[in-house]
Each structure stands twice: as structure tokens, then as C-alpha cells.
Scaffold this motif. Sequence first.
Motif, mmCIF file in Angstrom:
data_model
loop_
_atom_site.group_PDB
_atom_site.id
_atom_site.type_symbol
_atom_site.label_atom_id
_atom_site.label_comp_id
_atom_site.label_asym_id
_atom_site.label_seq_id
_atom_site.Cartn_x
_atom_site.Cartn_y
_atom_site.Cartn_z
ATOM 1 N N GLU B 318 0.868 -1.287 0.158
ATOM 2 C CA GLU B 318 0.053 -0.086 0.076
ATOM 3 C C GLU B 318 0.776 1.081 -0.067
ATOM 4 O O GLU B 318 0.495 2.186 -0.651
ATOM 5 N N SER B 320 4.102 1.822 -1.165
ATOM 6 C CA SER B 320 4.547 1.874 -2.406
ATOM 7 C C SER B 320 3.663 2.479 -3.398
ATOM 8 O O SER B 320 4.035 3.364 -4.244
ATOM 9 N N SER B 321 2.241 2.238 -3.331
ATOM 10 C CA SER B 321 1.059 2.914 -4.080
ATOM 11 C C SER B 321 0.944 4.594 -3.569
ATOM 12 O O SER B 321 0.957 5.329 -4.531
ATOM 13 N N THR B 367 6.785 -2.721 -4.295
ATOM 14 C CA THR B 367 6.670 -2.797 -5.604
ATOM 15 C C THR B 367 6.976 -4.465 -6.073
ATOM 16 O O THR B 367 6.174 -5.021 -6.874
#
Lengths: 98, 500
Positions: B318, B320-321, B367
Motif C-alpha cells: 500500500e 509503494s502505491s 513494488t
Amino acid sequence: MSEITPDLVRHLAGLARILVTDEEVEHFAQQLSVIAESVATVNKAIDADTPSTSHPIPMFNVFREDVVRPSLTQEQALSGAPDAADGRFKVNAILDEE
Amino acid sequence: MSDLIRKTAAELAGLLASGEVSSVEVTKAHLDRSAAVDKAVHSYLYQNPESALASAAEVDRARAAGEKLGPLAGVPIAVKDNLTTTDAPTTSGSKILEGWIPPYDATVVAKLRAAGLPILGKTNLDEFAMGSSTEFSAYGPSRNPWDLERIPGGSGGGSSSVVSSFQAPLAIGSDTGGSIRFPAAVTGTVGTKPTYGAVSRYGLIALASSLDQVGPVARNVLDTAMLQDVIAGHDPFDSTSLPESLGSMTEAAKKLDIKGMRIGVIKQLSGEGFQAGVTARFNESLNLLANAGADIVEVSCPSFEYAIAAYYLILPAEASSNLAKFDSVRYGMRVEPNENATIERVMAATREAGFGPEVKRRIILGTYALSSGSYDKYYGAALKVRTLIQRDFDAAFAKADVLVSPTGPTTAFKFGDKIDDPLAMYLNDIATIPANLAGIPGMSLPNGLAVEDGLPVGIQLLAPAREDARLYQVGAWLEQAHENIWGKRMIDFAPELEVG
């Protein structure tokens, strides 16, 4: 055996748009291999039938009233931008020169 | 040193309401305290005394004019620096956001302003709330007032040290895997992670959206309850915000009755891996509860063995997003390479310079966990473990009204002890993470001092989703029982900080 190789770190960092030095690549590869091996243990707990949970408190069809309300001005929205011009975010060239 | 700074928020609220002190006096006393001790403690990343005093003067004026004020009006507060504030820079402990002044207030900040709580400043945290010690803050660590060579917990070490060093009676924290509760435990203070959705996340700089929860930090249970009552409530700007009210935490904290309550001891969160002094104090509290008529039962949560692993897949995925938004375009830093500065190269150079090592590590791990080929083995599997953990809690709460465990495996450790061993650092969160995965509320409160090092120990209470009031009911009782035994509040055992 190390699952996360330096080449993989370089590839993932590229996908995440993070420049990494050779030194960082080596360091991260070592650390992330240990972490990846540890977190992979989740597979021991589950089977094909275990349902997934992405959200702790399920909610459905969350809407609010569709009414016009005050929002940020263009100036406010641009206030934190490193560069702006003509009321827009200004960025570097998208394409390579070649 | 003004004795105003040692008063609880509830006491200050009483003095303010009766007109014995003004908010300007109370706010000034805390600002003076910061001027004297924060060089050593480093709780704050930013303070604006003029703005805090102006808010205080406004509350005093409103009170003098007979306007209706909330229960904590005039009591000053510190806010973790991952909540947006229009009148103060918001960095989330990262270089990439250095100097950023957000164009809007977080809902929680707006609620504090509306309730008349002057904001003293923004508190330190591990960068983007990733860490258990504040050692990953880009602006240097905060220190534990009990021993300045030790960590104040993390990520909310700024908020825990600000209340434990008497620079503020109240603070706001955020808890993704224990960032309110672990710091509370190691500083002898109280912190609650409310039920997921009980407090708005609008304006909280997201770490992991399905785990993050904003919550109250204070030196005692009643103050923590009063603060949760100020910040809780539905927010149309947060689609995960609970539509219903969870009732008054303040009322629950005043019941002081636990007779007949079923207290569940989680088998998997004790014994091996927990410091002896932590375990000893935990067992003493179980005896206290049992002697007062609570029903102590053992519950088993076998999936907790996999909670840390699942957490350290879901969180990085979450994160990384969420952190993709720091792209050198809309806010924050921009670094241009010397040649061929296309936007992609600018983004990569900016994120290299702006993010610290733990943030990079977690973005890369996330990722990886989300990439095709490893999704099923990592992120997908972690989501299934999340279901198992919820089922374990469901089964446990069928037998018990409240669950208890030590908050952290150890007392405060020394700086540097775990900084280069991510896995060892992650193990601090073993007892706190399950609550975030299941969305349930949890509280940490002081549980005595460990015999071997004289440092504070925390006890964690957990309740089913939406039953936050049970935490305050049991917590307030236990706090009273401890005070009866120890003769004073746990925080009063903290050494005096050298002023200057």
C-alpha cells in the motif's frame, strides 16, 4: 540462495522511480532477501480456499451528496508545486531528445 | 517551572471553565517548557508560539463573551507532523516535503480548531511513519524523557515524548502497526488506536490506507478519552469513515467498574521473546483484574504467528502505491539531473534525494510484492492471512469482552540498537500489528516499571470493532488500581529533565 538479486533491486527501483547507487543496490538486495524469505512464511498459514480481506471494516456503496461546495482555488492547488506557469503545473520534457 | 504543565487536560479544562486560569497562561506555560527542554528531547519539528497564543487568546475572548465552548476548549495540544495544517509546514518527517505548507487542514485538525484547542506545534515521526523509534526521521530522532539515550518509540515518538516531557497535555498520533501504542508503552503514557474509521483520515498523509488510524495521546486514560471524543465522528471526506457514533469515551472512562468482565489473555503474545520485567508486570495486572472480580480466560490466536509477515507485505504494497504521489510535480522537492532531465529522470533523482533508506526499502519491497509473478505468493497470500487473523479475533471475542497483552516485547531500547536490522525492528510490533490488520481498537497504558531497568512497561487492551468504550472502561480502572499501589501516577516516576 538469495531471491532478491541486485539486478532485481535495480529493476524494482526503476519501476518505483527511485535512482539507486550501486552500494544501495547491494545493501538492499541483502536486506530485502532476508525480509522476503521471512514474509513468504504467510504461505504456510493459508490454503486455496482461504478468502482474502483487503479492508478491515467492509463498507459498500459509500456516497455523499452531489452538491457544489467550495474547493481549492487554482492558486492554492499550485501553491506547493516546485514549478508552475500559466495556472498549470510545469514539468520537464516527457520524451527523451533522441 | 509552572505547575500548570503537570496538570491533566481534564484538570486544566476545569480550571479554564471556572476562570482560575486563562488559555493564554496555560499555552504560555507549555511553550516555556518547550523552550527549556525541547533542545534535549526534540519532540517538535515546528512550533509557532504566536499562532498558538493567538488561538488561546481567541478562546479566552469567547469564554469571556459567554460563548458555548467544548469540554477541552483552551487546552493546548501537539499534532503529529503527518497531518496537514494550513498554518504550519507539514513534512511527515521526510526531506521530500521539507517546507511544504498544505492548502487544507486535516479533518482532525479542523475539529481541534473548532473545539478551541490551541495547536502548540507539529511533532516528530519516523519518515512517513515507517519505524518504531523515530530514528528514521529525516530531521533527527526524538528522545525518551525517561532516558535521553533511549528511543521514545515510533513512529509517533514526537507525540509520546511531547506529553511525557510535559510540553503538552495532549497530542494527536497515527497508528498503522502500533505507532501510537508502542511509543505510549515506552514513555509511560497512554495512547489509543480507535476502531478503523472512527476518526477521519482526511488530511493524514497516508502510509497504508487500510491500516492507518488517527488517535489520541495523553498522560492518562480520562484525557485520552476526552480527546477521542473531540476527534471522532463521521467525515464525508473519508469514504472509510464509520457512519455511526461509538458513544462517549469520557463516560466509559468514568465508570471504574470491571466486575464480571471477561478478560482474555492471548496465549501467543506472552512468554518467549518478551523481556522478563514486561512479563512480570503483565502477570501482576492480571492478578489485580482477577481480584477485582474480572473473569480471566485464556484465548488462542494461532494465526498471529503470521501477522508480522502479512503486515510487512500489505504495508509496503500500500505504501509503494500511496507514496507514488511524491513525484516532484504537485508538491515537495524537485531535483534535476545535470543532463537529459526528462520528467522520468527528474522523478527518480528527486525520490532518491528525498526519501530515506527505510522508505526506499519498503517501496521496493512493496513494488516486488505487487509485481506480476510474485503477487499471489506475497500480497495475495497476505490478504488471506488477514482473514485468518480476523477469525482468530472473532473466536477470542466470543470468549472475552476485552483482550490483553504486553504492548511491546521490551522497554525502550537504546539508539542504534536495531537501526540496521530491519527484521529486528519489525519484531517490536508483534503485539500491536494484529489490531491494525483486523481494524479493531487498541489502547496502551502504563503498567508499572520493569525491575531490571526501571523503565516504563505498557499493557495493551483490545476490544471488538466499534467497542472502543470498553478500552476506556477497563483502562481507567486499571490505571486507578496502579495508582493505588504505586502511590502516584506512573509518569511522576520519570526523572526531572535538566532545564536549559
